[in-house]
Structure formats: structure tokens, C-alpha cells
Design an enzyme around this catalytic site. Structure first.
Site, short mmCIF file in Angstrom:
data_model
loop_
_atom_site.label_atom_id
_atom_site.label_comp_id
_atom_site.label_asym_id
_atom_site.label_seq_id
_atom_site.Cartn_x
_atom_site.Cartn_y
_atom_site.Cartn_z
N ASP A 136 -8.04 -5.33 -0.10
CA ASP A 136 -8.52 -6.23 -1.16
C ASP A 136 -8.13 -7.69 -0.95
OD1 ASP A 136 -9.80 -4.27 -2.77
OD2 ASP A 136 -7.83 -3.53 -3.35
N HIS A 193 0.85 -1.19 0.00
CA HIS A 193 0.00 0.00 0.00
C HIS A 193 0.88 1.24 0.00
CE1 HIS A 193 -3.18 2.81 1.14
NE2 HIS A 193 -4.00 1.88 0.69
C1 SDX Z 1 -6.28 -0.03 -3.02
O1 SDX Z 1 -4.38 4.44 -2.09
C2 SDX Z 1 -5.37 3.89 -1.48
O2 SDX Z 1 -5.76 4.30 -0.42
C3 SDX Z 1 -5.98 2.68 -2.20
C4 SDX Z 1 -7.00 1.83 -1.43
C5 SDX Z 1 -8.31 2.60 -1.19
O3 SDX Z 1 -9.04 2.21 -0.28
O4 SDX Z 1 -8.61 3.51 -1.96
O5 SDX Z 1 -6.48 1.41 -0.18
C6 SDX Z 1 -7.43 0.59 -2.26
O6 SDX Z 1 -6.06 0.39 -4.13
C7 SDX Z 1 -5.45 -1.09 -2.36
C8 SDX Z 1 -4.25 -1.53 -3.20
C9 SDX Z 1 -4.67 -2.62 -4.17
N1 SDX Z 1 -3.58 -3.02 -5.07
C10 SDX Z 1 -2.92 -4.18 -4.98
O7 SDX Z 1 -3.14 -4.98 -4.06
C11 SDX Z 1 -1.94 -4.47 -6.08
C12 SDX Z 1 -0.63 -4.99 -5.54
N2 SDX Z 1 0.07 -3.90 -4.83
C13 SDX Z 1 0.87 -3.04 -5.53
O8 SDX Z 1 1.06 -3.06 -6.87
C14 SDX Z 1 1.41 -1.83 -4.77
O9 SDX Z 1 1.77 -2.21 -3.50
C15 SDX Z 1 0.47 -0.61 -4.71
C16 SDX Z 1 -0.03 -0.20 -6.10
C17 SDX Z 1 -0.72 -0.90 -3.82
C18 SDX Z 1 1.26 0.58 -4.10
O10 SDX Z 1 2.23 1.03 -5.00
P1 SDX Z 1 3.40 2.03 -4.60
O11 SDX Z 1 3.07 2.80 -3.40
O12 SDX Z 1 3.74 2.81 -5.83
O13 SDX Z 1 4.58 1.07 -4.20
P2 SDX Z 1 5.67 0.46 -5.14
O14 SDX Z 1 4.99 -0.25 -6.27
O15 SDX Z 1 6.67 1.51 -5.53
O16 SDX Z 1 6.33 -0.61 -4.21
C19 SDX Z 1 7.48 -0.39 -3.40
C20 SDX Z 1 8.31 -1.63 -3.42
C21 SDX Z 1 8.74 -2.03 -4.86
O17 SDX Z 1 9.95 -2.77 -4.74
P3 SDX Z 1 11.37 -2.05 -5.05
O18 SDX Z 1 11.28 -1.49 -6.44
O19 SDX Z 1 11.52 -0.98 -4.01
O20 SDX Z 1 12.37 -3.14 -4.95
O21 SDX Z 1 7.56 -2.77 -2.96
C22 SDX Z 1 7.38 -3.73 -4.02
C23 SDX Z 1 7.65 -2.95 -5.32
O22 SDX Z 1 8.05 -3.82 -6.36
N3 SDX Z 1 5.98 -4.16 -3.97
C24 SDX Z 1 5.58 -5.43 -4.12
C25 SDX Z 1 4.19 -5.41 -3.96
N4 SDX Z 1 3.78 -4.14 -3.73
C26 SDX Z 1 4.88 -3.39 -3.74
N5 SDX Z 1 6.25 -6.55 -4.36
C27 SDX Z 1 5.52 -7.69 -4.46
N6 SDX Z 1 4.19 -7.75 -4.32
C28 SDX Z 1 3.49 -6.61 -4.07
N7 SDX Z 1 2.18 -6.64 -3.95
#
Ligand code: SDX
Length: 430
Positions: free
Chosen positions: A365, A308
Site C-alpha cells: 500500500d 506486515h
Molecule cells: C495489507 O496480511 C496480508 O497479507 C495483508 C496484505 C494483503 O495483500 O492482503 O498484504 C495487505 O493489509 C498490507 C498492510 C497495510 N497496513 C498498514 O500499512 C498499516 C500500518 N501497518 C501496521 O499497523 C502493521 O504493521 C500491520 C497491521 C500491517 C501488521 O500488524 P502485526 O503483524 O500485528 O504487527 P504489530 O502491529 O504487532 O507490529 C509489531 C511491532 C509493534 O511494535 P512493538 O509493540 O513490538 O514495540 O512493530 C510495530 C508495532 O507497534 N509496528 C509499527 C508499524 N507496524 C508495526 N510501528 C510503526 N509503524 C508501523 N507501520
């Protein structure tokens, strides 16, 4: 909002002072709105990771501590004590309703819940198996064509009429899009039923097999909608604010919010989670291999329902959804193998250094799909359920933004990195 201290910024020989604003929970933000005027420079912040785009009095999140409060009320208490309609009222009007206000609001929603008969025919022309999110977003904007007067009204009148129509009729549209998806006849709202009862009845009633409302499932539906009701400046809410800032009406802004929610990185993740869990079961994958794949830099796969932007600890809503899984599955006497896989996946990820270092935990989710599924809601409808829950949040933010003295059209800057000036070569010479 409080302006007490200043931040000093030195760029080369120039030093300027920038106001530091403090919110009611002690959060601090540097006001850079005059930065370009003073220095000629902009700030670079892709994805708005570090940008407070507005002030807001609706929802407070502490991502480090896992706190979520609406208008000061903790999410856990709202789930325990309130119906969804009360939380919707709280978000939009700023205070919890008393008994009379709740009943007035409920009957107003009931009175508005019938779709214009012509709108029913729209459903006929969508292809079979059309995604219900596509139907929901296009129906939201279509609704505005049946309420042309909103364009003429002042913000307050527009809000009351459009808000009531949206809250009650999008629920009807959601139920109808499910019936369309299933190829079943539409069920009309019943004025004797409450909001969530009506939603369940419109989705599941049948002329040959009447749907019996189960208080445990009605309670669970209320809880599910409440945990989705608002989450400050998330992607879809920011879309609603951005579209609204151009002067577009509430319906148009909400339609944009629905589209933004659909993506699998946002609300679409609830569908993606179940598809991921089903894939693990179907292909007999080992949970440890899935975790390894989610960590690989050269693989776009990520653990859906994990991570998140704001929470760096367990999402409090995921904790509530996890409990709902137990309650609903037990009530229905269901043993869902996907829940076992989800629990194993959570345990494996939370024990893995990659997830620990990045503070990646289950988000809202991760478990909700298992509850929706147990209730008989098909996977394609999950994000629609999220949207119905989020509706009061979107509306509350739109109203707040329209009344904000700082409100201006949303228009970010960019850092141009394209070609410098060049002359057009006539077509014959290209
Ligand atoms: C919702 O914003 C809100 O409030 C949203 C929400 C709401 O109520 O409105 O809470 C609802 O949208 C929940 C999120 C649902 N999405 C997912 O579950 C999809 C999987 N998660 C991600 O893709 C990700 O974590 C996000 C999109 C939720 C957040 O993205 P960010 O803040 O841009 O974080 P990032 O992608 O830059 O991640 C930071 C690091 C990265 O690694 P490095 O490049 O630093 O090595 O963490 C890793 C990412 O690759 N990472 C994950 C991961 N999520 C982040 N690695 C593996 N699995 C994951 N799920």
C-alpha cells in the site's frame, strides 16, 4: 500435504504425540486439531499469528525472503507477461489460460458486465459523497438478489455463474460508484474493450471529452490489479473463508471480504498512506518528526504502508508499485511532491533502529496510491481498486475451501476471563 514426523507434547504427567504436516515448500505445521480431545486444552493465538487455518495450493509467501508466487509463478513474471484476466483465470482455475481460453474468458466477462437495470437505481439513493467501499460492499450482496438461483445450484455451477458475474459486474459497480461520487453520468461497458480498458473507460469517459486509452496506463492498471490479486490468508480472505464456512453463498462471502478489506490496517491503508503524505506536505512536517511519532508507544499513530504480518523484508509488490510510480508519472509528465515525501520517509524509516529491529518495510500500500492518484483516481476509490484486484483471490479461496476435505464451519475457541457464576438480583433490588 505430507505427514512424516510427530511432535511430542508433555503437559504434567501426560505426553501426547501430534502429527507434523509438511507443505510442498518445506513449511512445517503441528496438527493440533485433536489436542482438546486428547488433553482438554485449547491453544491461545490472538490474531492467528501462529495458526495455519487451512491448507492451500493457491499462493506461496516467504516473508523472510520477500517471495510471492501464485500457483508457483513469481509475481514479477506474472506482472511482466500477463493481463489481469489471465492471473484471475490462473487463481480460480489453477492454470494459466492458453490464447483461446483467455479469449473465451474475456468475452464471457464482457457478456456478464451489464448490471441489471434496476440496480442502477440503487446508486441514486446513496447520499452524495458516500464512501465507494460502502457502496461496493452493499452492492456485492445486492447482486445476489438478482441471481437467486445460485442458492439452488451445486458448488461448481454456482461458482461459474457467480464468479463470472462478480468479476465483471463488481468492476462495473466500482466504476459507477466513482461516477456517483463525482456526480457524473454512468458509462456502460463496451464489449470491444478488454477488462482494464473497460474499467478505465467506465471511470473516465465523458460525453463532452472522450477518454483516449493510453497503452501505458492500461498496462499499469493491469499490473496494479495483478499485484493485489491474492495474498494467501490475509484478513479479508480469511473473512471470505469464515463466512463461506457457514454455507453462505459466494456473494455473501465476498461482501464480508470487502468490509474486512476496508480497514486502514488492511486494504484501507492505501488511502491512509496518501492522507498521511498529504498531511505531511500540508502542515510542512519534518519527515524525521513523523518517524519519531510513529515509534512513540503512547501515540496510536503508525507509519501507514509500513510493516506486515508475514513480510520481514521488502514486500515484492511494493517494489513493483515503486517502479510503476516512475513509469506512470513520467508518461503523464507529472511531478508529484507526495512521491518525494514517500521516498524520503522510506529512506528515513529504513535507516532507523526501531524499524530495522522490527523488520518493518514498505508494504503493497505504500506506493500504489501515488500511481492511482496520477491516473486521476480519487483517494476514496483506492481501496475499491484493491478490492477489484483481490476479487479473483477471494473467489479462488472460497472455491478451494468449499472443496477441501478438511472444511468445517469456522469456530474458534476462547479463554473465558469473565465473572464466575453469580445470581441475578431482581430489578427492584439492584
Ligand atoms: C495489507 O496480511 C496480508 O497479507 C495483508 C496484505 C494483503 O495483500 O492482503 O498484504 C495487505 O493489509 C498490507 C498492510 C497495510 N497496513 C498498514 O500499512 C498499516 C500500518 N501497518 C501496521 O499497523 C502493521 O504493521 C500491520 C497491521 C500491517 C501488521 O500488524 P502485526 O503483524 O500485528 O504487527 P504489530 O502491529 O504487532 O507490529 C509489531 C511491532 C509493534 O511494535 P512493538 O509493540 O513490538 O514495540 O512493530 C510495530 C508495532 O507497534 N509496528 C509499527 C508499524 N507496524 C508495526 N510501528 C510503526 N509503524 C508501523 N507501520
Amino acid at each position: 500435504m505430507h505427514k512424516a514426523t510427530k511432535a511430542t507434547l508433555t503437559i504434567g504427567d501426560t505426553t501426547i504425540e501430534l502429527p507434523v504436516l509438511t507443505g510442498t515448500e518445506g513449511e512445517r505445521t503441528i496438527d493440533i486439531s485433536a489436542l482438546r480431545k486428547q488433553t482438554g486444552m485449547t491453544t491461545f493465538d490472538p490474531g492467528y499469528v501462529n495458526t495455519a487455518a487451512c491448507q492451500s495450493a493457491i499462493t506461496f509467501l516467504d516473508g523472510e525472503k520477500g517471495i510471492l508466487r501464485h500457483r508457483g509463478y513469481p509475481i514479477e513474471q506474472l506482472v511482466k507477461e500477463c493481463e489481469f484476466v489471465e492471473v484471475a483465470y490462473l487463481l480460480v482455475h489453477g492454470a494459466l489460460p492458453d490464447k483461446r481460453q483467455r479469449e473465451d474468458f474475456s468475452s464471457k466477462l464482457n457478456r456478464h458486465s451489464m448490471l441489471h437495470e434496476d440496480m442502477r437505481f440503487f446508486f441514486r439513493n446513496y447520499p452524495e459523497r458516500a464512501h465507494p467501499m460502502a457502496i461496493l460492499s452493499s452492492m456485492a450482496i445486492s447482486l445476489s438478489t438478482f441471481c437467486p438461483e445460485v442458492e439452488e445450484m451445486d458448488v461448481d455451477a454456482q461458482v461459474d455463474e457467480a464468479m463470472t458475474t462478480l468479476l465483471s459486474q463488481l468492476r462495473t459497480i466500482a466504476a459507477f460508484s466513482y461516477r456517483k461520487f463525482e456526480g457524473k453520468p454512468f458509462v456502460y461497458p463496451d464489449h470491444k474493450l478488454r477488462y482494464c480498458e473497460n474499467l478505465l473507460k467506465m471511470m473516465f469517459d465523458s460525453p463532452v471529452e472522450p477518454y483516449e486509452l493510453d497503452p501505458v496506463l492500461v498496462r499499469a492498471m493491469n499490473a496494479l490489479l495483478i499485484i493485489h490479486a491474492d495474498h494467501e490468508q490475509n484478513c479479508s480472505t480469511s473473512a471470505v473463508r469464515l463466512v463461506g464456512s457457514s454455507g453462505a453463498n459466494l456473494f455473501a462471502s465476498i461482501a464480508a471480504g470487502i468490509c474486512a478489506l476496508w480497514g486502514p490496517k488492511h486494504g484501507g491503508a492505501n488511502q491512509a498512506v496518501i492522507e498521511m503524505l498529504e498531511g505531511i506536505r500540508r502542515d510542512g512536517l519534518k519527515v524525521s518528526d513523523v518517524v519519531t511519532r510513529a515509534k512513540a508507544k503512547d501515540n496510536p499513530f503508525r507509519l501507514m504502508g509500513f510493516g506486515h504480518r508475514v513480510y520481514k523484508t521488502y514486500d515484492p509488490r511494493a517494489r513493483i508499485a515503486k517502479k510503476l510510480c516512475d513509469q506512470v508519472l513520467e508518461r503523464l509528465g507529472i511531478k508529484d511532491p507526495l512521491l518525494d515525501i514517500a521516498l524520503e520517509l522510506e529512506q528515513a524509516a529504513l535507516a532507523d533502529d526501531y524499524f530495522v529491529e522490527r523488520k518493518l518495510y514498505p508494504n503493497v500500500d505504500f506506493y500504489t496510491g501515488i500511481v492511482f492518484r496520477a491516473m486521476g483516481i480519487p483517494t476514496d476509490m483506492f481501496t475499491v481498486m484493491f478490492a477489484i484486484g483481490r476479487l479473483p483471490g477471494w473467489i479462488a479461496h472460497w472455491i478451494e475451501w468449499m472443496n477441501d476435505p478438511y472444511q468445517r464451519i469456522g469456530r474458534p475457541r476462547q479463554l473465558y476471563v469473565g465473572p464466575v457464576t453469580q445470581d441475578v438480583v431482581p430489578l427492584a433490588k439492584r
